[in-house]
Motif scaffolding. Structure first.
Motif, short mmCIF file in Angstrom:
data_model
loop_
_atom_site.label_atom_id
_atom_site.label_comp_id
_atom_site.label_asym_id
_atom_site.label_seq_id
_atom_site.Cartn_x
_atom_site.Cartn_y
_atom_site.Cartn_z
N MET A 1 29.96 -32.33 -23.16
CA MET A 1 28.37 -31.57 -23.14
C MET A 1 28.89 -29.97 -22.70
O MET A 1 29.45 -30.36 -21.45
CB MET A 1 27.79 -32.45 -22.65
N ASN A 2 27.60 -29.09 -23.14
CA ASN A 2 28.37 -27.93 -22.52
C ASN A 2 29.71 -26.94 -21.78
O ASN A 2 30.21 -26.68 -21.28
CB ASN A 2 28.02 -28.07 -20.78
N LYS A 3 30.51 -27.42 -23.24
CA LYS A 3 31.83 -27.37 -23.65
C LYS A 3 31.79 -26.04 -24.36
O LYS A 3 31.43 -25.74 -25.45
CB LYS A 3 32.43 -28.30 -24.72
N VAL A 4 32.91 -25.00 -24.30
CA VAL A 4 33.43 -23.81 -24.66
C VAL A 4 33.49 -23.22 -25.70
O VAL A 4 34.83 -24.24 -25.14
CB VAL A 4 33.52 -22.72 -22.90
N LYS A 5 33.28 -23.03 -26.61
CA LYS A 5 34.53 -22.36 -27.87
C LYS A 5 35.97 -22.24 -27.35
O LYS A 5 36.02 -20.91 -26.87
CB LYS A 5 33.94 -22.28 -28.83
N ASP A 6 37.22 -22.79 -28.04
CA ASP A 6 38.40 -21.40 -27.56
C ASP A 6 38.40 -20.32 -28.21
O ASP A 6 38.79 -19.38 -27.27
CB ASP A 6 39.45 -22.12 -27.96
N ARG A 7 37.46 -19.75 -29.06
CA ARG A 7 37.51 -18.52 -30.05
C ARG A 7 36.16 -18.55 -30.95
O ARG A 7 35.95 -19.75 -31.38
CB ARG A 7 38.63 -18.25 -30.95
N CYS A 8 36.36 -17.51 -31.21
CA CYS A 8 35.31 -17.09 -32.16
C CYS A 8 35.19 -17.39 -33.38
O CYS A 8 35.92 -16.64 -33.78
CB CYS A 8 34.41 -16.03 -31.63
N GLU A 9 33.74 -17.67 -33.95
CA GLU A 9 34.52 -18.19 -35.85
C GLU A 9 34.52 -17.21 -36.14
O GLU A 9 34.69 -17.05 -37.82
CB GLU A 9 33.48 -19.12 -36.08
N LYS A 10 33.63 -16.21 -36.44
CA LYS A 10 33.56 -15.53 -36.77
C LYS A 10 33.94 -14.03 -36.42
O LYS A 10 35.40 -12.92 -37.34
CB LYS A 10 32.00 -14.51 -36.91
N CYS A 11 34.39 -13.69 -35.25
CA CYS A 11 35.64 -12.19 -34.55
C CYS A 11 36.74 -12.29 -34.52
O CYS A 11 37.50 -11.84 -33.84
CB CYS A 11 34.66 -11.02 -34.58
N ASN A 12 37.00 -13.86 -34.15
CA ASN A 12 38.73 -14.73 -33.63
C ASN A 12 38.07 -13.93 -32.34
O ASN A 12 39.51 -13.74 -31.50
CB ASN A 12 39.24 -13.94 -34.95
N LEU A 13 37.41 -13.32 -31.29
CA LEU A 13 37.17 -13.68 -29.76
C LEU A 13 37.80 -14.48 -29.14
O LEU A 13 37.55 -15.70 -29.30
CB LEU A 13 36.10 -12.27 -29.13
N ASN A 14 38.76 -13.92 -28.03
CA ASN A 14 39.11 -15.25 -27.26
C ASN A 14 38.32 -15.73 -26.48
O ASN A 14 38.40 -14.66 -25.50
CB ASN A 14 40.39 -15.33 -26.81
N PHE A 15 37.29 -16.50 -25.60
CA PHE A 15 36.43 -17.11 -25.05
C PHE A 15 36.95 -17.10 -23.45
O PHE A 15 36.64 -17.53 -22.79
CB PHE A 15 35.34 -17.88 -25.39
N HIS A 16 38.42 -17.69 -23.73
CA HIS A 16 39.49 -18.03 -22.42
C HIS A 16 39.84 -17.34 -22.30
O HIS A 16 41.04 -16.92 -22.93
CB HIS A 16 39.62 -19.57 -22.70
N ILE A 17 39.49 -16.09 -21.38
CA ILE A 17 40.47 -15.10 -20.49
C ILE A 17 41.57 -15.58 -19.80
O ILE A 17 42.93 -14.93 -19.99
CB ILE A 17 39.29 -14.38 -20.35
N GLU A 18 41.62 -16.31 -18.84
CA GLU A 18 42.56 -17.13 -18.34
C GLU A 18 41.69 -18.44 -18.11
O GLU A 18 41.14 -19.20 -18.33
CB GLU A 18 42.36 -16.28 -17.13
N PRO A 19 42.64 -19.37 -17.08
CA PRO A 19 42.46 -20.59 -16.95
C PRO A 19 41.99 -20.27 -16.01
O PRO A 19 41.90 -20.21 -15.17
CB PRO A 19 44.26 -21.19 -16.48
N SER A 20 40.62 -21.13 -15.95
CA SER A 20 39.84 -21.21 -15.24
C SER A 20 38.47 -20.74 -14.80
O SER A 20 38.30 -20.12 -14.20
CB SER A 20 40.10 -22.07 -13.78
N PHE A 21 38.66 -19.70 -16.37
CA PHE A 21 37.56 -18.42 -16.31
C PHE A 21 36.12 -18.75 -16.07
O PHE A 21 36.14 -18.41 -15.45
CB PHE A 21 37.82 -18.00 -17.72
N TYR A 22 36.14 -19.85 -16.55
CA TYR A 22 34.36 -19.71 -16.50
C TYR A 22 34.19 -20.61 -14.84
O TYR A 22 32.89 -21.15 -14.53
CB TYR A 22 34.11 -21.26 -17.29
N THR A 23 34.97 -20.69 -13.92
CA THR A 23 34.88 -21.05 -12.66
C THR A 23 33.84 -20.69 -11.74
O THR A 23 32.98 -20.86 -10.69
CB THR A 23 35.80 -21.50 -11.94
N GLY A 24 34.01 -19.35 -11.78
CA GLY A 24 33.08 -18.47 -11.46
C GLY A 24 31.98 -18.76 -11.80
O GLY A 24 30.48 -17.94 -11.07
N SER A 25 31.93 -19.31 -13.29
CA SER A 25 30.29 -19.19 -13.73
C SER A 25 28.90 -20.13 -12.44
O SER A 25 28.25 -21.05 -12.64
CB SER A 25 30.07 -19.98 -14.61
#
Length: 100
Positions: A1-25
């Motif tokens: 639940m609430n897991k972020v994909k690693d990459r965009c399926e269409k444009c291959n954008l990396n959603f994980h810029i660095e480890p623990s990127f979404y800690t700021g959220s």
């Protein structure tokens, strides 16, 4: 639940810029949670619910628990939008992609 994909399926954008990127959220999630709590309180006043402090606290807790998955998703989206920018050229390539 609430897991972020690693990459965009269409444009291959990396959603994980660095480890623990979404800690700021977490900070964004706190602000969104406060907004939900204030909204629940104001709605209880608008609908003229005659609740004491315990009843109001119960309404706030129930609304936060029910909306928890949405709060987490919205806060991650808001946090990502601070750092991941929209690129119209990539959007044109993706919209012309046959995978859609």
């Amino acid at each position: 639940m609430n897991k972020v994909k690693d990459r965009c399926e269409k444009c291959n954008l990396n959603f994980h810029i660095e480890p623990s990127f979404y800690t700021g959220s977490m900070y964004i999630s706190y602000a969104v949670g406060v907004a939900v709590a204030v909204t629940a309180y104001v709605l209880s006043l608008i609908f003229n619910m005659q609740l004491g402090p315990t009843g109001i606290l119960g309404i706030i807790i129930i609304s936060l628990v029910v909306l928890m998955p949405y709060i987490g998703a919205v806060s991650k989206s808001i946090w990502a939008h601070f750092f991941l920018k929209y690129n119209p050229e990539i959007a044109k390539k993706v919209s012309n992609d046959s995978r859609t």
